[in-house]
Enzyme design. Structure first.
Site, PDB file in Angstrom:
ATOM      1  N   GLY A  24       3.263   2.178  10.590  1.00  0.00           N
ATOM      2  CA  GLY A  24       4.096   3.353  10.371  1.00  0.00           C
ATOM      3  C   GLY A  24       5.016   3.561  11.888  1.00  0.00           C
ATOM      4  O   GLY A  24       5.685   4.721  12.005  1.00  0.00           O
ATOM      5  N   SER A  61       3.941  -2.262  10.122  1.00  0.00           N
ATOM      6  CA  SER A  61       5.599  -2.357  10.205  1.00  0.00           C
ATOM      7  C   SER A  61       6.212  -3.577   9.817  1.00  0.00           C
ATOM      8  O   SER A  61       7.334  -3.893  10.338  1.00  0.00           O
ATOM      9  CB  SER A  61       6.092  -1.884  11.521  1.00  0.00           C
ATOM     10  OG  SER A  61       5.894  -0.388  12.033  1.00  0.00           O
ATOM     11  N   ASN A  63       0.827  -1.148  -0.100  1.00  0.00           N
ATOM     12  CA  ASN A  63      -0.196   0.124  -0.070  1.00  0.00           C
ATOM     13  C   ASN A  63       0.769   1.295   0.096  1.00  0.00           C
ATOM     14  O   ASN A  63       1.544   1.552   0.997  1.00  0.00           O
ATOM     15  CB  ASN A  63      -0.796   0.038   1.221  1.00  0.00           C
ATOM     16  CG  ASN A  63      -1.750   1.172   1.605  1.00  0.00           C
ATOM     17  OD1 ASN A  63      -1.787   2.187   0.659  1.00  0.00           O
ATOM     18  ND2 ASN A  63      -2.136   1.288   2.754  1.00  0.00           N
ATOM     19  N   GLU A  76      -4.512  -4.982  11.086  1.00  0.00           N
ATOM     20  CA  GLU A  76      -3.450  -4.026  11.224  1.00  0.00           C
ATOM     21  C   GLU A  76      -3.717  -3.310  12.506  1.00  0.00           C
ATOM     22  O   GLU A  76      -4.546  -2.305  12.740  1.00  0.00           O
ATOM     23  CB  GLU A  76      -3.536  -3.079  10.292  1.00  0.00           C
ATOM     24  CG  GLU A  76      -3.431  -3.883   8.784  1.00  0.00           C
ATOM     25  CD  GLU A  76      -2.674  -2.542   7.786  1.00  0.00           C
ATOM     26  OE1 GLU A  76      -1.845  -2.935   7.138  1.00  0.00           O
ATOM     27  OE2 GLU A  76      -3.594  -1.703   7.506  1.00  0.00           O
ATOM     28  N   HIS A 132      -9.134   1.014   5.758  1.00  0.00           N
ATOM     29  CA  HIS A 132      -7.892   0.993   6.500  1.00  0.00           C
ATOM     30  C   HIS A 132      -7.945   1.964   7.557  1.00  0.00           C
ATOM     31  O   HIS A 132      -8.729   2.845   7.918  1.00  0.00           O
ATOM     32  CB  HIS A 132      -6.840   1.759   5.365  1.00  0.00           C
ATOM     33  CG  HIS A 132      -5.367   1.442   5.921  1.00  0.00           C
ATOM     34  ND1 HIS A 132      -4.975   2.806   6.678  1.00  0.00           N
ATOM     35  CD2 HIS A 132      -4.242   0.731   5.579  1.00  0.00           C
ATOM     36  CE1 HIS A 132      -3.640   2.471   6.775  1.00  0.00           C
ATOM     37  NE2 HIS A 132      -3.385   1.327   6.363  1.00  0.00           N
ATOM     38  N   GLU A 139      -6.321   4.477   8.373  1.00  0.00           N
ATOM     39  CA  GLU A 139      -6.242   5.924   8.160  1.00  0.00           C
ATOM     40  C   GLU A 139      -7.526   6.474   7.722  1.00  0.00           C
ATOM     41  O   GLU A 139      -7.655   7.664   8.024  1.00  0.00           O
ATOM     42  CB  GLU A 139      -5.157   6.135   7.249  1.00  0.00           C
ATOM     43  CG  GLU A 139      -3.900   5.945   7.942  1.00  0.00           C
ATOM     44  CD  GLU A 139      -2.673   5.432   7.098  1.00  0.00           C
ATOM     45  OE1 GLU A 139      -2.582   5.528   5.881  1.00  0.00           O
ATOM     46  OE2 GLU A 139      -1.784   4.874   7.657  1.00  0.00           O
ATOM     47  N   LYS A 166      -0.037   4.257  -0.191  1.00  0.00           N
ATOM     48  CA  LYS A 166      -0.735   5.428   0.671  1.00  0.00           C
ATOM     49  C   LYS A 166      -0.296   6.670  -0.310  1.00  0.00           C
ATOM     50  O   LYS A 166      -0.441   6.454  -1.682  1.00  0.00           O
ATOM     51  CB  LYS A 166      -0.069   5.662   1.928  1.00  0.00           C
ATOM     52  CG  LYS A 166      -0.010   4.357   2.717  1.00  0.00           C
ATOM     53  CD  LYS A 166       0.209   4.741   4.229  1.00  0.00           C
ATOM     54  CE  LYS A 166      -0.014   3.534   5.149  1.00  0.00           C
ATOM     55  NZ  LYS A 166       0.276   3.311   6.356  1.00  0.00           N
TER      56      LYS A 166
HETATM   57  P1  PGA Z   1       3.624   0.429   7.550  1.00  0.00           P
HETATM   58  O1  PGA Z   1       2.012   0.469   7.056  1.00  0.00           O
HETATM   59  O2  PGA Z   1       3.823  -1.143   7.145  1.00  0.00           O
HETATM   60  O3  PGA Z   1       4.084   1.508   7.266  1.00  0.00           O
HETATM   61  O4  PGA Z   1       3.446   0.094   8.998  1.00  0.00           O
HETATM   62  C1  PGA Z   1       0.808  -0.318   7.032  1.00  0.00           C
HETATM   63  C2  PGA Z   1      -0.332  -0.346   6.421  1.00  0.00           C
HETATM   64  O5  PGA Z   1      -0.723   1.057   6.805  1.00  0.00           O
HETATM   65  O6  PGA Z   1      -1.043  -0.896   5.640  1.00  0.00           O
END
Ligand code: PGA
Length: 254
Positions: A176, A216, A9, A170, A98, A100, A11
């Site tokens: 992140g 992560s 992803n 997640e 997601h 976010e 983003k």
């Molecule tokens: P990340 O993001 O690997 O940077 O932690 C994962 C995600 O948001 O799908």
């Protein structure tokens, strides 16, 4: 056997040219180094899906998708993108819910249930994301939160429809942040989710469901995560922005 899926992803990152360079490096690495059975899904900003699906058309195990879509099929919804548009550009998967989107755009389980329907109507595959915040984990309500996300977002579906759904666990505190859930923590939640499916539907549906871990994921923790019996791949953010780090995660599945 369950399908293994590693999705990247992006983003809101990468210019068009940077994105195309990444895909071209990545597809060569995957072609040369990796002959496993996992599907690799590239999830760029939607503007790039058409180009990427054309670029990767000859790679049987690489597909593409979108980070979000509307719950509507068409109409006067300025700025929105429908599942059928993603499909017409060659996308196969759409991330739904997601954290976010839930956090910054107010997406609720009820709304997400409609988006899941919109994706399935186009015969695409939703990657439905669930996950608890740090506060929810620390106050020990995470299983209740996850159960609500799964049941309110997915349990209106038939067993037949569930066969096309992918779930991504997640934990919000791991996205992140560089903090991965331990393999034990992730496995515990994945088994919990699979069991919810077993109770609601049946053994076949539960057993067939691909459950990705996200938060992560890097090449150096992927091998251990993928060794857990209920972890069927990864939804990768940061490490998907470089061809080498993403290809190494794909290799970790092999
Ligand atoms: P990340 O993001 O690997 O940077 O932690 C994962 C995600 O948001 O799908």
């Amino acid at each position: 056997m369950r399908k293994k899926i590693i999705a990247g992803n992006w983003k809101m990152n990468k210019s068009f040219d940077e994105g195309m360079a990444l895909v071209s490096e990545l597809s060569n690495m995957i072609k040369d180094e990796y002959h496993g059975s996992a599907e690799v899904v590239i999830i760029p900003p939607s503007l790039y899906i058409n180009s990427i699906s054309r670029m990767t058309a000859d790679f049987a195990n690489i597909s593409s998708g979108a980070q979000n879509c509307s719950n509507h099929s068409s109409g006067a919804y300025t700025g929105e993108i429908s599942a059928s548009m993603v499909k017409s550009c060659g996308g196969k998967y759409i991330i739904i819910g997601h954290s976010e989107r839930r956090q910054y755009f107010g997406e609720t389980n009820d709304w997400l249930a409609k988006k899941v329907d919109a994706v399935l109507t186009e015969s695409l595959n939703p990657i439905y994301c669930v996950g608890e915040t740090l506060e929810e984990r620390e106050s020990n309500v995470h299983f209740n939160v996850l159960k609500a996300q799964i049941s309110e977002g997915l349990f209106h579906l038939s067993a037949e429809q569930m066969a096309n759904v992918v779930v991504a666990y997640e934990p919000v505190w791991a996205i992140g942040t560089g903090k991965t859930a331990s393999t034990e923590q992730a496995q515990e939640v994945h088994a919990f989710i699979r069991n919810l499916l077993r109770e609601k539907y049946n053994e076949t549906v539960a057993d067939h469901l691909t459950i990705q871990y996200g938060g992560s994921v890097k090449a150096d923790n992927a091998v251990e995560l993928f060794s857990a019996p209920d972890i069927d791949g990864a939804l990768v953010g940061g490490a998907a922005l470089q061809s080498r780090s993403f290809a190494d995660i794909v290799k970790a599945m092999a």
